[in-house]
Design an enzyme around this catalytic site. Structure first.
Site, PDB file in Angstrom:
ATOM      1  N   GLY A   1      45.756  46.771  37.773  1.00 49.80           N
ATOM      2  CA  GLY A   1      45.573  45.782  36.702  1.00 49.80           C
ATOM      3  C   GLY A   1      46.802  45.645  35.819  1.00 49.80           C
ATOM      4  O   GLY A   1      47.344  46.641  35.337  1.00 49.80           O
TER       5      GLY A   1
ATOM      6  N   ASN B   1      36.143  56.735  34.584  1.00 49.39           N
ATOM      7  CA  ASN B   1      37.555  56.741  34.234  1.00 49.39           C
ATOM      8  C   ASN B   1      37.779  56.003  32.925  1.00 49.39           C
ATOM      9  O   ASN B   1      37.076  55.059  32.600  1.00 49.39           O
ATOM     10  CB  ASN B   1      38.417  56.147  35.351  1.00 49.39           C
ATOM     11  N   SER B   2      38.749  56.510  32.183  1.00 52.76           N
ATOM     12  CA  SER B   2      39.171  55.806  30.966  1.00 52.76           C
ATOM     13  C   SER B   2      40.688  55.716  30.977  1.00 52.76           C
ATOM     14  O   SER B   2      41.353  56.079  30.024  1.00 52.76           O
ATOM     15  CB  SER B   2      38.676  56.540  29.718  1.00 52.76           C
TER      16      SER B   2
ATOM     17  N   ASN C   1      40.597  39.796  35.534  1.00 50.29           N
ATOM     18  CA  ASN C   1      39.653  40.821  35.054  1.00 50.29           C
ATOM     19  C   ASN C   1      39.218  40.429  33.647  1.00 50.29           C
ATOM     20  O   ASN C   1      40.030  40.420  32.725  1.00 50.29           O
ATOM     21  CB  ASN C   1      40.370  42.176  35.069  1.00 50.29           C
TER      22      ASN C   1
ATOM     23  N   CYS D   1      37.919  42.989  29.630  1.00 56.06           N
ATOM     24  CA  CYS D   1      38.671  43.533  28.488  1.00 56.06           C
ATOM     25  C   CYS D   1      38.155  42.957  27.178  1.00 56.06           C
ATOM     26  O   CYS D   1      37.590  41.882  27.136  1.00 56.06           O
ATOM     27  CB  CYS D   1      40.140  43.181  28.583  1.00 56.06           C
TER      28      CYS D   1
ATOM     29  N   LYS E   1      36.915  38.280  38.187  1.00 53.90           N
ATOM     30  CA  LYS E   1      36.241  39.560  38.412  1.00 53.90           C
ATOM     31  C   LYS E   1      35.250  39.826  37.287  1.00 53.90           C
ATOM     32  O   LYS E   1      35.626  39.908  36.120  1.00 53.90           O
ATOM     33  CB  LYS E   1      37.268  40.690  38.501  1.00 53.90           C
TER      34      LYS E   1
ATOM     35  N   ASN F   1      32.900  45.207  38.499  1.00 59.87           N
ATOM     36  CA  ASN F   1      33.782  46.157  37.842  1.00 59.87           C
ATOM     37  C   ASN F   1      32.945  47.389  37.484  1.00 59.87           C
ATOM     38  O   ASN F   1      31.767  47.460  37.818  1.00 59.87           O
ATOM     39  CB  ASN F   1      34.388  45.516  36.586  1.00 59.87           C
TER      40      ASN F   1
ATOM     41  N   GLY G   1      32.078  54.462  42.206  1.00 59.55           N
ATOM     42  CA  GLY G   1      31.677  55.350  43.303  1.00 59.55           C
ATOM     43  C   GLY G   1      30.263  55.067  43.789  1.00 59.55           C
ATOM     44  O   GLY G   1      29.588  54.166  43.296  1.00 59.55           O
TER      45      GLY G   1
ATOM     46  N   GLY H   1      31.187  51.351  45.111  1.00 55.22           N
ATOM     47  CA  GLY H   1      30.675  52.487  45.853  1.00 55.22           C
ATOM     48  C   GLY H   1      30.740  52.394  47.362  1.00 55.22           C
ATOM     49  O   GLY H   1      30.065  53.149  48.054  1.00 55.22           O
TER      50      GLY H   1
HETATM   51  C1  LIG Z   1      40.646  54.719  38.166  1.00 54.73           C
HETATM   52  C2  LIG Z   1      40.169  53.293  38.223  1.00 54.73           C
HETATM   53  C3  LIG Z   1      40.960  52.275  37.675  1.00 54.73           C
HETATM   54  C4  LIG Z   1      40.533  50.945  37.696  1.00 54.73           C
HETATM   55  N1  LIG Z   1      41.347  49.970  37.185  1.00 54.73           N
HETATM   56  C5  LIG Z   1      40.979  48.670  37.273  1.00 54.73           C
HETATM   57  C6  LIG Z   1      41.838  47.622  36.830  1.00 54.73           C
HETATM   58  O1  LIG Z   1      42.969  47.865  36.386  1.00 54.73           O
HETATM   59  N2  LIG Z   1      41.401  46.327  36.923  1.00 54.73           N
HETATM   60  C7  LIG Z   1      40.169  46.029  37.440  1.00 54.73           C
HETATM   61  O2  LIG Z   1      39.828  44.850  37.508  1.00 54.73           O
HETATM   62  N3  LIG Z   1      39.337  46.991  37.892  1.00 54.73           N
HETATM   63  C8  LIG Z   1      39.702  48.302  37.812  1.00 54.73           C
HETATM   64  N4  LIG Z   1      38.853  49.279  38.300  1.00 54.73           N
HETATM   65  C9  LIG Z   1      37.558  48.917  38.884  1.00 54.73           C
HETATM   66  C10 LIG Z   1      37.631  48.840  40.408  1.00 54.73           C
HETATM   67  O3  LIG Z   1      38.549  47.857  40.830  1.00 54.73           O
HETATM   68  C11 LIG Z   1      36.240  48.544  41.035  1.00 54.73           C
HETATM   69  O4  LIG Z   1      35.783  47.314  40.536  1.00 54.73           O
HETATM   70  C12 LIG Z   1      35.209  49.599  40.698  1.00 54.73           C
HETATM   71  O5  LIG Z   1      35.801  50.875  40.699  1.00 54.73           O
HETATM   72  C13 LIG Z   1      34.007  49.607  41.657  1.00 54.73           C
HETATM   73  O6  LIG Z   1      34.359  49.943  42.965  1.00 54.73           O
HETATM   74  P1  LIG Z   1      34.276  51.437  43.607  1.00 54.73           P
HETATM   75  O7  LIG Z   1      32.928  51.983  43.246  1.00 54.73           O
HETATM   76  O8  LIG Z   1      34.491  51.267  45.059  1.00 54.73           O
HETATM   77  O9  LIG Z   1      35.376  52.214  42.943  1.00 54.73           O
HETATM   78  C14 LIG Z   1      39.273  50.623  38.269  1.00 54.73           C
HETATM   79  C15 LIG Z   1      38.493  51.641  38.819  1.00 54.73           C
HETATM   80  C16 LIG Z   1      38.915  52.964  38.815  1.00 54.73           C
HETATM   81  C17 LIG Z   1      38.046  54.031  39.420  1.00 54.73           C
END
Ligand SMILES: Cc1cc2nc3c(=O)[nH]c(=O)nc-3n(C[C@H](O)[C@H](O)[C@H](O)COP(=O)(O)O)c2cc1C
Ligand SMILES: Cc1cc2nc3c(=O)[nH]c(=O)nc-3n(C[C@H](O)[C@H](O)[C@H](O)COP(=O)(O)OP(=O)(O)OC[C@H]3O[C@@H](n4cnc5c(N)ncnc54)[C@H](O)[C@@H]3O)c2cc1C
Ligand code: FES
Lengths: 255, 306
Positions: B49, B72-73, B129, B132, B167, B194, B219, B246
């Site tokens: 991002g 995550n933060s 995205n 925010c 998104k 997201n 996840g 996930g």
């Molecule tokens: C460490 C981390 C950083 C992320 N950073 C962004 C980001 O910068 N922009 C965004 O649109 N989504 C971000 N996401 C969300 C992911 O793109 C995704 O939408 C979300 O993790 C769900 O998918 P998953 O369960 O397969 O991880 C982030 C997720 C994680 C875990």
């Protein structure tokens, strides 16, 4: 960086909640360096989801064995402690940059706190060929691994917070009292953050070069998630891939 | 892919070779994964991002593990859009990667400016995205108000000729309303979901595990929510959906396609198995052969609901 299914040769308790595991993998023993780490998947399930970062504590090239020492603190390390010899673990490694070890004729202090003493074994073995190594090991109550350190150290200082063994108090205090006498000109430290911060200050005050091995919570371990970013004087750095070893003068410690 | 199989899908005017993409923020700018896989095999990479100016993100701990998931933060740590265009995009394009830039802003103007910058580059598409906080509206996330979503999409639409994917945040009352607003505003496609806002607590210290107190859950734990949302949204829009949340197995992929996703993104699973994407690509092909699916598009939306 490899993803390998590794056979566990041995997994045994050495004291209380501290375990020693031997993992067989030729490639990783060839590539691995002191201060690098592995990302270990402790089972094949969704829980615990993430891998666990554990340092490469010792490498036995001829046996193709990587030795790790770990402390059981939660779910992941508990499961790891239940793994039997002969079982397979999926491991990514070696990860991170490791310690800079290209030194000779130095008086080197290795300072470890708690399970942070373990990653200093491989380092001490490599450094002691051409340098004088003084080890300072701090524990809460029970002590471990002193015998390993005795093999390569010119002297050892041990402290326990409880006073059960050695000096009663913090290991940094023993080190502070000896650093002038022993003419320490290089420090390597691994342990809890407050300890590292204090050592960084001592190093700065005494103008001694100092490498610290940091810990952060990690999701990936290979630079992709930015979960482990810390502030340094050179901007944000990733503990997993720019570290875990940093020059203490670079790190801006969190409160 | 085997010749007789078609895995090409369309995600809002952008055709990608296969439906497997990687979720923004979980794949960096691709380089970290080159130690493990050939990243050009992916359908596309949603890059980390980006914001208009570089950001340091939040202090650590930024990661907390939860049951079958993680929080995550990170807080959008990134080098800024200009750096990306100069130093990361050319590299990815030289590797033949389909690149979808993921952008975040505090104001509509910031989103538009980023689009202006990206429009003259080889970026293949833009993923906006909208999770925010909206500074002008007092910090309410853009993505939680359907009128704001309509307006921002409409404005950003004017700033770019690239395919525009919006998104969506799952932290809303009715995701269908938000999805319809994005479509009405001119989105070419939608990405969902997201992360879900969550929290983890250390009972010894009586403190949250994350330094930021709260963070985004991702996840396997969020998959049922993600599937439900993709399914609901697919019934009220006619633009393509990229499903995520996930995914870690080929069965997960099929589930998302069945409920209406045209493509999928893999996020958190990359951290555990950095080869998961290319592994799943092979498994998807095998699944298609075994189940006599010649064209992957044939199963999109083919769930038979009660
Ligand atoms: C460490 C981390 C950083 C992320 N950073 C962004 C980001 O910068 N922009 C965004 O649109 N989504 C971000 N996401 C969300 C992911 O793109 C995704 O939408 C979300 O993790 C769900 O998918 P998953 O369960 O397969 O991880 C982030 C997720 C994680 C875990
Ligand atoms: C580079 C590096 C090297 C390490 N080397 C060793 C070692 O050689 N021996 C050893 O015993 N421990 C080591 N640790 C700490 C070890 O990773 C944690 O103790 C372990 O992850 C705890 O997992 P758990 O499931 O038992 O605990 P839980 O508290 O249940 O874990 C929950 C989550 O928090 C993370 N976590 C908890 N404590 C820590 C910590 N101190 N550091 C990083 N992540 C943490 C876990 O990885 C997991 O994601 C190292 C950490 C890092 C970052
Ligand atoms: S743990 Fe993922 S970037 Fe360091």
């Amino acid at each position: 960086m490899l993803i390998e299914n590794c056979r566990v040769k041995k997994n045994e308790k050495i004291i209380e909640d501290i375990y020693k595991m031997e993992i067989i993998n030729e490639q990783i023993t060839k590539l691995g360096k002191a201060g690098q780490f592995l990302q270990i998947k402790v089972n094949n399930q969704d829980t615990p989801l993430l891998r666990r970062p554990i340092s490469i504590n010792e490498i036995k090239i001829d046996e193709k064995v990587i030795v790790i020492y770990y402390k059981v603190i939660g779910k992941g390390t508990k499961l790891l402690s239940e793994v039997k010899s002969g079982e397979i673990l999926n491991v990514i490694g070696p990860l991170g940059t490791g310690f800079e070890t290209n030194y000779e004729e130095k008086s080197i202090a290795l300072i470890g706190g708690g399970i942070g003493v373990a990653p200093l074994i491989e380092l001490g073995k490599r450094l002691s060929d051409r340098n004088k190594v003084y080890s300072y090991l701090g524990f809460a109550d029970n002590t471990y691994l002193e015998e390993e350190f005795k093999k390569f150290s010119t002297s050892i200082g041990v402290s326990t917070v409880s006073g059960r063994v050695g000096y009663k108090g913090l290991v940094v205090d023993i080190f502070k009292n000896e650093l002038i006498d022993k003419k320490i000109d290089l420090i390597f430290a691994c342990g809890p953050n407050p300890m590292l911060r204090e050592i960084a200050e001592i190093a700065k005050l005494n103008n001694i070069e100092c490498q610290v091995s940091l810990e952060e919570r990690m999701a990936c371990g290979f630079g992709a998630c930015l979960g482990c970013s810390i502030k340094t004087i050179h901007g944000m750095k990733k503990v997993c891939s720019d570290g875990p070893v940093f020059w203490s003068s670079e790190v801006i410690f969190n409160d | 892919m085997t010749k007789s199989l078609n895995t090409t899908v369309d995600i809002g005017g952008l055709r990608i070779n296969n439906p497997i993409t990687v979720a923004s923020g979980t794949f960096g700018f691709g380089r970290e994964y080159e130690n493990f896989i050939d990243i050009s095999k992916l359908g596309g990479i949603m890059a980390k991002g980006l914001t208009l100016k570089p950001r340091e993100g939040n202090p650590t701990p930024r990661i907390a593990e939860t049951s079958s998931g993680m929080l995550n933060s990170v807080g959008l740590e990134n080098p800024g859009v200009e750096y990306f265009v100069k130093n990361e995009l050319p590299y990815l394009k030289s590797k033949g990667v389909t690149v979808i830039a993921n952008i975040s802003g505090n104001t509509v103007e910031e989103y538009c400016e980023m689009c202006n910058i990206l429009d003259n580059t080889k970026t293949d598409a833009i993923e906006m995205n909208i999770s925010c906080p909206n500074v002008k509206q007092g910090g309410v996330a853009f993505g939680t108000d359907k009128d704001i979503v309509y307006n921002i999409t409409k404005e950003v639409r004017k700033s770019t000729n690239k395919p525009l994917i919006v998104k969506l945040s799952p932290n809303v009352t009715d995701i269908r309303e938000i999805a319809k607003s994005a479509q009405k505003g001119g989105a070419d496609g939608l990405s969902l979901i997201n992360t879900l806002l969550g929290m983890a607590v250390n009972i010894k210290s009586r403190r949250p595990i994350l330094r930021n107190n709260v963070g985004g859950l991702s996840g396997p734990a969020i998959k049922p929510v993600a599937l439900r949302m993709v399914w609901q949204v697919s019934q009220v829009v006619d633009i393509p959906i990229i499903g995520m949340g996930g995914i870690s197995t080929v069965e997960d992929i099929i589930e998302f396609l069945l409920v209406g996703a045209s493509a999928i993104s893999i996020g958190t699973a990359n951290f555990i198995n950095p080869r998961v994407t290319t592994d799943l690509l092979k498994e998807l092909e095998k699944y298609m052969i075994e189940n006599e699916i010649k064209d992957i598009n044939d199963i999109v939306g083919k769930i038979k609901p009660y």
